[in-house]
Design a protein around this motif. Structure first.
Motif, PDB file in Angstrom:
ATOM      1  N   GLY A  30       2.922 -23.262   7.634  1.00 24.28           N
ATOM      2  CA  GLY A  30       2.958 -22.757   6.261  1.00 24.28           C
ATOM      3  C   GLY A  30       2.213 -21.444   6.116  1.00 24.28           C
ATOM      4  O   GLY A  30       2.681 -20.516   5.449  1.00 24.28           O
ATOM      5  N   VAL A  31       1.060 -21.344   6.762  1.00 25.71           N
ATOM      6  CA  VAL A  31       0.274 -20.106   6.711  1.00 25.71           C
ATOM      7  C   VAL A  31       1.042 -18.963   7.381  1.00 25.71           C
ATOM      8  O   VAL A  31       1.120 -17.851   6.846  1.00 25.71           O
ATOM      9  N   VAL A  32       1.645 -19.244   8.535  1.00 29.46           N
ATOM     10  CA  VAL A  32       2.405 -18.207   9.257  1.00 29.46           C
ATOM     11  C   VAL A  32       3.630 -17.787   8.450  1.00 29.46           C
ATOM     12  O   VAL A  32       3.962 -16.595   8.386  1.00 29.46           O
ATOM     13  N   ALA A  33       4.306 -18.739   7.804  1.00 24.76           N
ATOM     14  CA  ALA A  33       5.469 -18.396   6.978  1.00 24.76           C
ATOM     15  C   ALA A  33       5.050 -17.503   5.814  1.00 24.76           C
ATOM     16  O   ALA A  33       5.737 -16.521   5.484  1.00 24.76           O
ATOM     17  N   SER A  34       3.926 -17.824   5.199  1.00 23.02           N
ATOM     18  CA  SER A  34       3.420 -16.998   4.104  1.00 23.02           C
ATOM     19  C   SER A  34       3.084 -15.593   4.594  1.00 23.02           C
ATOM     20  O   SER A  34       3.394 -14.590   3.934  1.00 23.02           O
ATOM     21  N   LEU A  35       2.454 -15.526   5.763  1.00 22.58           N
ATOM     22  CA  LEU A  35       2.126 -14.226   6.357  1.00 22.58           C
ATOM     23  C   LEU A  35       3.392 -13.420   6.639  1.00 22.58           C
ATOM     24  O   LEU A  35       3.445 -12.211   6.372  1.00 22.58           O
ATOM     25  N   ALA A  36       4.421 -14.091   7.141  1.00 23.90           N
ATOM     26  CA  ALA A  36       5.688 -13.398   7.433  1.00 23.90           C
ATOM     27  C   ALA A  36       6.319 -12.859   6.157  1.00 23.90           C
ATOM     28  O   ALA A  36       6.843 -11.732   6.145  1.00 23.90           O
ATOM     29  N   GLU A  37       6.268 -13.650   5.084  1.00 19.56           N
ATOM     30  CA  GLU A  37       6.824 -13.177   3.803  1.00 19.56           C
ATOM     31  C   GLU A  37       6.073 -11.948   3.294  1.00 19.56           C
ATOM     32  O   GLU A  37       6.689 -10.964   2.865  1.00 19.56           O
ATOM     33  N   ARG A  38       4.751 -11.997   3.362  1.00 22.46           N
ATOM     34  CA  ARG A  38       3.950 -10.853   2.900  1.00 22.46           C
ATOM     35  C   ARG A  38       4.201  -9.615   3.758  1.00 22.46           C
ATOM     36  O   ARG A  38       4.274  -8.497   3.241  1.00 22.46           O
ATOM     37  N   HIS A  39       4.343  -9.824   5.041  1.00 22.12           N
ATOM     38  CA  HIS A  39       4.611  -8.688   5.931  1.00 22.12           C
ATOM     39  C   HIS A  39       5.986  -8.102   5.628  1.00 22.12           C
ATOM     40  O   HIS A  39       6.153  -6.867   5.606  1.00 22.12           O
ATOM     41  N   ALA A  40       6.968  -8.972   5.388  1.00 19.63           N
ATOM     42  CA  ALA A  40       8.308  -8.481   5.050  1.00 19.63           C
ATOM     43  C   ALA A  40       8.273  -7.684   3.750  1.00 19.63           C
ATOM     44  O   ALA A  40       8.940  -6.644   3.622  1.00 19.63           O
ATOM     45  N   GLU A  41       7.474  -8.140   2.786  1.00 21.72           N
ATOM     46  CA  GLU A  41       7.329  -7.392   1.535  1.00 21.72           C
ATOM     47  C   GLU A  41       6.684  -6.036   1.786  1.00 21.72           C
ATOM     48  O   GLU A  41       7.074  -5.026   1.185  1.00 21.72           O
ATOM     49  N   ALA A  42       5.688  -6.007   2.680  1.00 15.43           N
ATOM     50  CA  ALA A  42       5.028  -4.730   2.998  1.00 15.43           C
ATOM     51  C   ALA A  42       6.007  -3.775   3.668  1.00 15.43           C
ATOM     52  O   ALA A  42       6.028  -2.560   3.365  1.00 15.43           O
ATOM     53  N   VAL A  43       6.838  -4.306   4.565  1.00 20.45           N
ATOM     54  CA  VAL A  43       7.831  -3.455   5.240  1.00 20.45           C
ATOM     55  C   VAL A  43       8.844  -2.932   4.225  1.00 20.45           C
ATOM     56  O   VAL A  43       9.223  -1.744   4.258  1.00 20.45           O
ATOM     57  N   ALA A  44       9.273  -3.804   3.314  1.00 21.66           N
ATOM     58  CA  ALA A  44      10.232  -3.372   2.291  1.00 21.66           C
ATOM     59  C   ALA A  44       9.631  -2.252   1.431  1.00 21.66           C
ATOM     60  O   ALA A  44      10.304  -1.269   1.113  1.00 21.66           O
ATOM     61  N   ALA A  45       8.362  -2.406   1.065  1.00 23.64           N
ATOM     62  CA  ALA A  45       7.698  -1.368   0.269  1.00 23.64           C
ATOM     63  C   ALA A  45       7.587  -0.069   1.059  1.00 23.64           C
ATOM     64  O   ALA A  45       7.804   1.025   0.519  1.00 23.64           O
ATOM     65  N   LEU A  46       7.265  -0.189   2.339  1.00 23.86           N
ATOM     66  CA  LEU A  46       7.175   0.994   3.195  1.00 23.86           C
ATOM     67  C   LEU A  46       8.529   1.685   3.327  1.00 23.86           C
ATOM     68  O   LEU A  46       8.612   2.916   3.303  1.00 23.86           O
ATOM     69  N   GLU A  47       9.595   0.891   3.431  1.00 20.53           N
ATOM     70  CA  GLU A  47      10.939   1.481   3.509  1.00 20.53           C
ATOM     71  C   GLU A  47      11.299   2.222   2.222  1.00 20.53           C
ATOM     72  O   GLU A  47      11.936   3.282   2.261  1.00 20.53           O
TER      73      GLU A  47
END
Length: 155
Positions: A104-121
């Motif tokens: 669950g923690v890793v899934a949450s981390l992956a979601e946050r990272h994906a959001e950061a990548v989307a913002a960076l894009e």
């Protein structure tokens, strides 16, 4: 407390079983011999018959004691083994719960990272447009999933 066999070694359950079977066979042979002798002596020597009946009762009692001892000696290691298996099952269950929490923690981390990548894009898209290039397409499953989600969003 575990019984030992020889100089400090653990008692082998198979050796114990073989020895118990041999003891049971010996006692059974004695009982059968006594029964046979009793049948012969019943006719010729009544006093001997009473003595042999007493010996027979003693042999049967000895067999019962031996069987009880054997059952106790074999049951304790089996109970210990079952207890250790229960402990192992509990430990594996605890590990599974910990792994589920970690997932669950890793899934949450992956979601946050994906959001950061989307913002960076979003931030870099105007730069790519000015330069005249397209952003590199995603190579990982998570990145493709994020890109697909972003492409399906209106606006």
């Amino acid at each position: 407390m575990a019984e030992t066999h020889g100089p400090g070694g653990p008692l082998n359950p198979l050796d114990l079983l073989l020895k118990s079977q041999q003891a049971a066979l010996r006692l059974t042979s004695e009982v059968l011999r006594t029964v046979r002798d009793t049948a012969v002596d019943a006719v010729t020597q009544p006093d001997e018959l009473a003595k042999q009946v007493g010996e027979l009762a003693g042999a049967v009692a000895g067999m019962a004691t031996a069987v009880t001892g054997i059952a106790g000696a074999t049951a304790q290691p089996l109970q210990d083994f079952i207890g250790r298996q229960r402990e192992l099952a509990d430990t594996v269950h605890t590990l599974a719960e910990a792994q589920a929490e970690l997932a669950g923690v890793v899934a949450s981390l992956a979601e946050r990272h994906a959001e950061a990548v989307a913002a960076l894009e979003k931030l870099t898209a105007p730069i790519f447009a000015v330069v005249g290039t397209e952003p590199t397409p995603p190579r990982t499953r998570a990145a493709r999933k994020t890109a697909a989600a972003r492409a399906s969003r209106p606006g």
